[in-house]
Design an enzyme around this catalytic site. Structure first.
Site, PDB file in Angstrom:
ATOM      1  CD  GLU A  75      41.666  73.033  39.925  1.00  0.00           C
ATOM      2  OE1 GLU A  75      40.966  72.449  40.776  1.00  0.00           O
ATOM      3  OE2 GLU A  75      42.850  72.726  39.686  1.00  0.00           O
TER       4      GLU A  75
ATOM      5  CG  HIS B  76      48.271  58.419  14.545  1.00  0.00           C
ATOM      6  ND1 HIS B  76      48.331  59.794  14.599  1.00  0.00           N
ATOM      7  CD2 HIS B  76      47.430  58.096  13.521  1.00  0.00           C
ATOM      8  CE1 HIS B  76      47.568  60.290  13.629  1.00  0.00           C
ATOM      9  NE2 HIS B  76      47.003  59.281  12.960  1.00  0.00           N
TER      10      HIS B  76
ATOM     11  N   GLY C  17      41.375  79.229  42.508  1.00  0.00           N
ATOM     12  CA  GLY C  17      40.487  80.284  42.011  1.00  0.00           C
ATOM     13  C   GLY C  17      40.027  80.011  40.585  1.00  0.00           C
TER      14      GLY C  17
ATOM     15  CG  ASP D  96      48.697  71.245  52.107  1.00  0.00           C
ATOM     16  OD1 ASP D  96      49.403  70.698  51.248  1.00  0.00           O
ATOM     17  OD2 ASP D  96      47.545  71.679  51.878  1.00  0.00           O
TER      18      ASP D  96
ATOM     19  CB  CYS E  81      42.882  65.704  49.490  1.00  0.00           C
ATOM     20  SG  CYS E  81      42.887  64.787  47.972  1.00  0.00           S
TER      21      CYS E  81
ATOM     22  CE  LYS F  13      40.482  69.164  40.538  1.00  0.00           C
ATOM     23  NZ  LYS F  13      41.144  69.880  41.621  1.00  0.00           N
TER      24      LYS F  13
ATOM     25  CG  LEU G  32      38.877  58.536  58.418  1.00  0.00           C
ATOM     26  CD1 LEU G  32      39.416  57.110  58.384  1.00  0.00           C
ATOM     27  CD2 LEU G  32      39.498  59.302  59.592  1.00  0.00           C
TER      28      LEU G  32
ATOM     29  CD  GLU H 185      40.575  64.409  60.294  1.00  0.00           C
ATOM     30  OE1 GLU H 185      41.655  64.352  59.711  1.00  0.00           O
ATOM     31  OE2 GLU H 185      39.969  65.500  60.539  1.00  0.00           O
TER      32      GLU H 185
ATOM     33  CB  SER I 161      46.863  74.105  54.571  1.00  0.00           C
ATOM     34  OG  SER I 161      46.213  73.493  53.468  1.00  0.00           O
TER      35      SER I 161
END
Ligand code: FAD
Length: 467
Positions: A188, A445, A186, A313, A42, A51, A38, A33, A146
């Site tokens: 998010e 429910h 875009g 990717d 993502c 997030k 690492l 890497e 990517s």
């Protein structure tokens, strides 16, 4: 020189999962890497930090707009953006440290530096200071991922014209954010800043947002985001841009050829991502890329070189972390002599706006194009007791099933917690369930999941129970 059964270049969700699975199968594994942390796009500049900011900004939005309707009165509410960013950074480092721990736990050797092929079995790893080491490897998995895509006339200056990477780390809340591209990234990141008070204008070339998803989702999401104050310019092509001091101006044309212009303090380019193969030395090993730069692989994730594989990717398709992970597991098992299989039709797609958007399987237009006769069932969220209790009543679920056999062919949803609800549809479709099967399963429910059951009943024979 250290020798390995398998070396993996890139430690994103494709690469690090491939490394773990190879190690689990008894292989001696190295992972290379270029960055000291690492986890790839993502964990460092993608899924996880986005997030974190989405959740923090949604808390703020709810405190400002929705708490009062629940009888909670707040005074002195203020967004401490610096703390919000700090929380996000802490989460990123905890998560990337977790990957480091997993490498140690699985006995995987980690090399930090730029990996490139010297030949088909030898990799050179150049470290930051200029030193380099070489390793020998029977098989190599390329998982280099990517980078953000750009427009030829709008280079990223990373200050005013920014990619998702900079948008995740702005030091101030924009007054006005222009977002070029109405896809997941875009919308998010636009949501984060809209919730924190920015004016947000999304400019999209296609005639709808999230253009690769079912058209009904585009319509429903746009309605919801407009309610939250987003502005949209659809069928609009950005043709030029100027950056002056702390302002960026865009020229654009709408579908009738009318000229439009926009000025803001930031412009986020979210026009897709491009494969990352720079400096890999693919030419030295005869691995070819297609005209868009993606590495071509066969059904076993094998490149033109028998012992060199590629996943995630960098190979194109759905540029999603969970797709990269599935390929990481599958390629390791293939190398081990097993016969893994991935059904790409069953890779779920999610947009983490609020309400969330999620889908799996075929869209209506794909079914129409393929000439497959289907029936459709729907259920609006506002008809659910759970949705009314929480106040999240926007959205709907649609189930598409084969006209004759009733097999579920696609499930598309906009609504609270859609990102988690979609897994029921994935499981059902993996087991080739019918709409009736889902409709006859007992759902707890009151939950949002009842909307999946109701939409399935509607698709089965038009008899939802609560509508
Ligand atoms: P990457 O994660 O890109 O990892 C590749 C790694 O290879 C990088 O660390 C890179 O430094 C390294 N590398 C490249 N070349 C070399 C070299 N020569 N030598 C050494 N190392 C090298 N997907 C989802 O599924 N859900 C989401 O919610 C989501 N949100 C996203 C939000 C944003 C803002 C962005 C940008 C992306 C998001 N994605 C999401 C997409 C997801 O991040 C990618 O699909 C995923 O990271 C791809 O994994 P990968 O392993 O193929 O590559």
């Amino acid at each position: 020189m250290n020798t390995y059964d398998v070396s993996v270049i890139g430690s994103g969700p494709g690469g690090y999962i491939a490394a773990i699975r190879c190690a689990q199968l008894g292989k001696k594994v190295a992972i290379v890497e270029r960055y000291p942390t690492l986890g790839g796009t993502c964990l460092n500049v993608g899924c996880i930090p986005s997030k974190a900011l989405l959740d923090s900004s949604e808390h703020y939005y709810n405190a400002e707009k929705n708490c009062k309707t629940h009888g909670i009165e707040l005074t002195g509410l203020r967004c401490n953006f610096k703390s919000m960013r700090k929380r996000k950074d802490k989460l990123v480092s905890q998560t990337t440290d977790g990957v480091r721990y997993l490498m140690d736990k699985n006995g995987i050797d980690v090399y930090t530096g730029w990996g490139s092929f010297r030949d088909a079995t030898q990799l050179q790893i150049k470290k930051e200071g200029g030193d380099s080491v070489e390793i020998q490897s029977a098989k190599t998995i390329i998982a280099t991922g990517s980078k953000p895509g750009t427009l030829p006339f709008l280079p990223l200056d990373k200050k005013r014209v920014i990619s998702s990477t900079e948008a995740l780390d702005l030091k101030e809340i924009p007054e006005h954010l222009l977002v070029i591209g109405g896809g997941a990234i875009g919308l998010e990141l636009g949501s984060v800043y809209r919730r924190l008070g920015s004016q947000v204008t999304v400019i999209e070339y296609a005639d709808r947002i999230i253009p690769t998803m079912d058209a009904a989702l585009s319509k429903e999401l746009m309605k919801c985001l407009k309610k939250r104050g987003f502005a949209f310019e659809l069928s609009t092509q950005v043709t030029g841009a100027t950056v002056q001091d702390d302002k960026v101006s865009l020229e654009a044309k709408d579908k009738k050829g009318k000229s439009l212009s926009f000025t803001a303090d930031y412009c986020l380019l979210a026009v897709g991502r491009k494969p990352y193969t720079e400096g890999l030395g693919l030419e030295r090993v005869g691995v070819q890329t297609d005209d868009r730069g993606f590495i071509g692989v066969d059904e076993h994730w094998q490149t033109q070189r028998e012992n060199i594989y590629a996943i995630g990717d960098v190979t194109g398709g759905a540029m999603l972390a969970h797709k990269a992970e599935e390929e990481g597991v599958a390629v390791a098992e293939h190398i081990d002599g097993q016969k893994p299989h991935i059904d790409y039709n069953l890779i779920p797609h999610v947009v983490y706006t609020w309400p969330e958007v999620a889908a799996v399987g075929q869209t209506e237009s794909q079914l129409e194009e393929a000439g497959i006769a289907y029936k459709s069932g729907e259920f609006p969220m506002r008809a659910l007791g759970r949705a009314r209790a929480s106040g999240d009543v926007d959205g709907a679920i649609k189930v598409l099933a084969d006209e004759k056999t009733d097999e579920v062919l696609g499930v598309h949803m906009v609504g609270a917690r859609a990102a988690d609800l979609i897994v029921e549809a994935v499981v059902a479709m993996e087991f080739r369930a019918s709409a009736e099967d889902i409709g006859r399963i007992c759902h707890p429910h009151p939950t949002y999941s009842e909307a999946v059951k109701e939409a399935a009943l509607d698709a089965f024979n038009g008899r939802p129970l609560n509508r």
